[in-house]
Design a protein around this motif. Structure first.
Motif, PDB file in Angstrom:
ATOM      1  N   VAL A 298      -5.607 -32.275  47.600  1.00  0.00           N
ATOM      2  CA  VAL A 298      -5.227 -33.164  46.499  1.00  0.00           C
ATOM      3  C   VAL A 298      -4.889 -34.527  47.093  1.00  0.00           C
ATOM      4  CG1 VAL A 298      -3.646 -33.554  44.594  1.00  0.00           C
ATOM      5  CG2 VAL A 298      -4.378 -31.221  45.144  1.00  0.00           C
ATOM      6  N   GLU A 299      -5.691 -35.514  46.771  1.00  0.00           N
ATOM      7  CA  GLU A 299      -5.483 -36.858  47.315  1.00  0.00           C
ATOM      8  C   GLU A 299      -4.388 -37.607  46.558  1.00  0.00           C
ATOM      9  OE1 GLU A 299      -6.878 -37.892  49.937  1.00  0.00           O
ATOM     10  OE2 GLU A 299      -8.504 -36.458  50.242  1.00  0.00           O
ATOM     11  N   GLY A 300      -4.168 -37.313  45.289  1.00  0.00           N
ATOM     12  CA  GLY A 300      -3.150 -37.997  44.499  1.00  0.00           C
ATOM     13  C   GLY A 300      -3.178 -37.528  43.060  1.00  0.00           C
ATOM     14  N   GLY A 301      -2.043 -37.734  42.365  1.00  0.00           N
ATOM     15  CA  GLY A 301      -1.974 -37.385  40.948  1.00  0.00           C
ATOM     16  C   GLY A 301      -1.697 -35.929  40.685  1.00  0.00           C
ATOM     17  N   GLY A 302      -1.169 -35.197  41.669  1.00  0.00           N
ATOM     18  CA  GLY A 302      -0.881 -33.793  41.448  1.00  0.00           C
ATOM     19  C   GLY A 302       0.213 -33.548  40.426  1.00  0.00           C
ATOM     20  N   ASP A 303       1.029 -34.587  40.139  1.00  0.00           N
ATOM     21  CA  ASP A 303       2.126 -34.437  39.185  1.00  0.00           C
ATOM     22  C   ASP A 303       1.748 -34.903  37.780  1.00  0.00           C
ATOM     23  OD1 ASP A 303       1.818 -37.056  39.905  1.00  0.00           O
ATOM     24  OD2 ASP A 303       3.975 -37.498  40.008  1.00  0.00           O
ATOM     25  N   ILE A 304       0.494 -35.219  37.558  1.00  0.00           N
ATOM     26  CA  ILE A 304       0.049 -35.632  36.217  1.00  0.00           C
ATOM     27  C   ILE A 304      -0.090 -34.387  35.332  1.00  0.00           C
ATOM     28  CG2 ILE A 304      -1.877 -36.603  34.897  1.00  0.00           C
ATOM     29  CD1 ILE A 304      -2.338 -38.530  37.171  1.00  0.00           C
ATOM     30  N   ARG A 305       0.464 -34.480  34.131  1.00  0.00           N
ATOM     31  CA  ARG A 305       0.457 -33.329  33.224  1.00  0.00           C
ATOM     32  C   ARG A 305      -0.715 -33.441  32.253  1.00  0.00           C
ATOM     33  NH1 ARG A 305       3.819 -29.292  31.923  1.00  0.00           N
ATOM     34  NH2 ARG A 305       5.369 -30.106  33.400  1.00  0.00           N
ATOM     35  N   LEU A 306      -1.517 -32.387  32.202  1.00  0.00           N
ATOM     36  CA  LEU A 306      -2.692 -32.334  31.340  1.00  0.00           C
ATOM     37  C   LEU A 306      -2.381 -31.547  30.078  1.00  0.00           C
ATOM     38  CD1 LEU A 306      -5.326 -31.387  34.068  1.00  0.00           C
ATOM     39  CD2 LEU A 306      -4.664 -33.686  33.336  1.00  0.00           C
ATOM     40  N   ARG A 307      -3.016 -31.940  28.973  1.00  0.00           N
ATOM     41  CA  ARG A 307      -2.860 -31.183  27.720  1.00  0.00           C
ATOM     42  C   ARG A 307      -3.850 -30.012  27.735  1.00  0.00           C
ATOM     43  NH1 ARG A 307      -0.149 -32.871  23.397  1.00  0.00           N
ATOM     44  NH2 ARG A 307      -0.266 -35.048  24.085  1.00  0.00           N
ATOM     45  N   ALA A 339      -3.759 -43.079  32.370  1.00  0.00           N
ATOM     46  CA  ALA A 339      -3.627 -44.386  31.724  1.00  0.00           C
ATOM     47  C   ALA A 339      -4.019 -44.240  30.263  1.00  0.00           C
ATOM     48  CB  ALA A 339      -4.511 -45.422  32.412  1.00  0.00           C
ATOM     49  N   GLY A 340      -3.198 -44.842  29.370  1.00  0.00           N
ATOM     50  CA  GLY A 340      -3.521 -44.845  27.940  1.00  0.00           C
ATOM     51  C   GLY A 340      -3.603 -43.468  27.315  1.00  0.00           C
ATOM     52  N   GLY A 341      -2.774 -42.521  27.786  1.00  0.00           N
ATOM     53  CA  GLY A 341      -2.790 -41.185  27.205  1.00  0.00           C
ATOM     54  C   GLY A 341      -3.942 -40.327  27.662  1.00  0.00           C
ATOM     55  N   LYS A 342      -4.727 -40.790  28.649  1.00  0.00           N
ATOM     56  CA  LYS A 342      -5.850 -40.037  29.183  1.00  0.00           C
ATOM     57  C   LYS A 342      -5.671 -39.849  30.680  1.00  0.00           C
ATOM     58  CE  LYS A 342      -8.451 -39.723  25.424  1.00  0.00           C
ATOM     59  NZ  LYS A 342      -8.897 -38.440  24.839  1.00  0.00           N
ATOM     60  N   ALA A 343      -6.053 -38.684  31.158  1.00  0.00           N
ATOM     61  CA  ALA A 343      -6.021 -38.398  32.590  1.00  0.00           C
ATOM     62  C   ALA A 343      -7.448 -38.335  33.107  1.00  0.00           C
ATOM     63  CB  ALA A 343      -5.294 -37.085  32.857  1.00  0.00           C
TER      64      ALA A 343
END
Length: 412
Positions: A298-307, A339-343
Motif C-alpha cells: 500500500v503506497e498511500g491512502g490506506g485510511d480512506i473509508r470506502l462506501r 476528493a469531492g466524496g469520491k475515492a
C-alpha cells in the motif's frame, strides 16, 4: 286590509295620478298603488279606499324606510298550460317606497311585480345566449384539438412503438416525432430508455449464454471422451494411459466446478444491493489470504473509508491481485486518494501488461489469455459487477510498466 275613506284632498291627488300610473304599468308590467300618510290606497284601480297600513313593508315605508318583501303568488284561477313561460314564476315582489315632502312622509308608492321566468328571460336574451353557446362550443372544440395533439396522438404513437418493440423491431427504439407536452416527452424518453436497456440486457444474456455453453461444453466433451476411452479400451490400456485419462477427467471436472463457482459469484455480484456499509482500504486488504506468488504494498491512502463492505472490497482487490499474479507480476502497488466524496484507487503491477489488441476486451465475460493455466476470464467481470452495484467504476489506464487499473468509488 280594511276599507277606510281617504281624505278628499289626498283622494283628488290620487285621481290626477291614476292615468300616469296606468301608463307606467303598461311599460313596466308592475302593479302600482299610491297610499296616503295613513296607508290608505288613493290610486290603484279597484283597491282605492283599502288600508294597507298593517302590511309590514308599508308600515316601514310610512316610518320613512325603504322596504321590500317576496311572497308566494296565489291565484283563484287554475294556472295555464304554459304557466312557467307565460306568467313567470309563482312568487311576487312587493316594494314600498316612502314619498317625503319637507322631511315628512306624505305618502307611499307601493308596487308589485312577478319576476320573469328564466326561460322567458333567456328567450329575450337569445342573441347573447346564442353567441355564448357558439363561444363555448368553439372553445370546447379548440380544447379537444389541443388535447388530441398534445396528449392523445403521442399516447397512440407510443402504443404503436410498444407493439413494434415487442415484435422485435429495434428501429422503433427512437424518439417520437411529436411529444406534445414535457411530461409526455419525459415518459417517452423513460420508456424508450427502458426498452433499449432491456434489449441490451437481452443481447448480453444471449451472448453470455453462448459463452457459458461454450465454456462448459469443452470440459464436458473432454470428460466424455476420456470416459469412453476408459470404458471401451478395458484391459488393453496400460496403467500409465489409464492414469493420464483419469487425471484429465479430474482436471476437467475441477474446471467445471470452478466455472460454476465463478458463475455463481458473478450472479451474486450483478444482483447485489448495497447495504450502506463502509470499510477502510487497509481493512479490506487485511481480509485477503496470504499471497505467495507476489508482494502487495500500500503506497498511500490506506485510511480512506470506502462506501463498500470489507468483504466486497476484498473480493475486488483479490481478483485484481490474482489477475496480476497470473500474468507474471511480482509486486502489486495500491494507492488511494479521496476528493469531492469520491475515492480513487490505483492498482498497479509490474507484470507483462496487456497487449493493445486485448485492451478493449478485458472486461468481456470468459475472455482470457491464460485458459490453459486454469483462467476462466470471469475475474474482471465479477469486479466490474461489484463496483457497478456500489456506484463505482473501473478502467484500464496507461502505465509505463505492467498493468494499472483505476477504481472510483463513493467515499465516506
Amino acid at each position: 286590509i280594511t276599507a277606510t275613506a281617504p281624505d278628499p284632498a289626498v283622494a283628488a291627488i290620487g285621481a290626477r295620478l291614476s292615468g300616469i300610473l296606468a301608463e307606467t304599468q303598461k311599460t313596466t308590467l308592475a302593479g302600482f298603488r299610491l297610499l296616503d300618510p295613513k296607508g290608505v290606497v288613493i290610486a290603484g284601480r279597484e283597491e282605492i279606499g283599502l288600508s294597507l297600513g298593517a302590511v309590514e313593508e308599508v308600515r316601514q315605508a310610512l316610518a320613512g324606510r325603504y322596504a321590500s318583501a317576496l311572497r308566494q303568488r296565489i291565484s283563484d284561477e287554475p294556472p295555464p298550460s304554459l304557466y312557467s313561460v307565460s306568467r313567470g314564476t309563482r312568487v311576487r315582489v312587493f316594494v314600498a317606497m316612502p314619498a317625503a315632502v319637507d322631511g315628512k312622509v306624505a305618502g307611499v308608492v307601493y308596487l308589485s311585480r312577478t319576476p320573469n321566468n328564466i326561460v322567458k328571460h333567456l328567450y329575450g336574451e337569445r342573441g347573447k345566449v346564442g353567441l355564448a353557446a357558439i363561444a363555448i362550443l368553439g372553445g370546447t372544440l379548440l380544447i379537444g384539438l389541443v388535447f388530441l395533439r398534445t396528449v392523445s396522438r403521442p399516447i397512440y404513437a407510443l402504443m404503436e412503438r410498444t407493439k413494434r418493440i415487442a415484435a422485435g423491431d429495434r428501429d422503433a427504439i427512437r424518439p417520437l416525432d411529436h411529444h406534445g407536452t414535457r411530461e409526455m416527452a419525459a415518459l417517452s424518453d423513460a420508456f424508450l430508455d427502458m426498452a433499449e436497456k432491456l434489449h441490451a440486457r437481452s443481447d448480453s444474456i444471449q451472448t453470455f449464454a453462448t459463452h457459458v455453453s461454450h465454456e462448459l461444453k469443452s470440459p464436458l466433451t473432454a470428460i466424455q471422451g476420456a470416459a469412453e476411452l476408459l470404458r471401451d479400451s478395458g484391459s488393453a490400456m496400460d496403467e500409465g494411459e489409464r492414469r493420464r485419462f483419469s487425471n484429465n477427467i479430474v482436471t476437467d471436472a475441477e474446471r467445471l466446478n470452478l466455472l460454476v463457482r465463478r458463475l455463481l459469484d458473478l450472479a451474486r455480484a450483478e444482483n447485489l444491493a448495497p447495504g450502506g456499509e463502509s470499510t477502510l482500504v487497509g481493512a479490506a486488504l487485511a481480509l485477503l489470504p496470504a499471497e505467495d506468488r507476489l508482494a502487495v504494498r500500500v503506497e498511500g491512502g490506506g485510511d480512506i473509508r470506502l462506501r463498500m463492505s470489507a468483504e466486497n472490497a476484498a473480493i475486488v482487490l483479490a481478483n485484481l491481485i490474482d489477475n496480476s499474479a497470473r500474468h507474471g507480476a511480482t509486486l502489486v502497488s495500491i494507492t488511494a486518494a479521496s476528493a469531492g466524496g469520491k475515492a480513487t484507487i490505483l492498482v498497479s503491477d509490474d507484470g507483462a501488461g496487456i497487449s493493445p489488441s486485448n485492451r478493449g476486451r478485458i472486461f468481456e465475460p470468459f475472455f482470457t489469455t491464460r485458459r490453459d493455466a486454469g483462467g476462466t476470464g470471469m475475474g474482471l467481470g465479477i469486479v466490474l459487477a461489484l463496483l457497478k452495484a456500489h456506484d463505482g467504476t473501473i478502467r484500464l489506464v496507461d502505465s509505463e510498466r505492467g498493468t494499472r487499473f483505476e477504481i472510483i468509488l463513493p467515499a465516506v
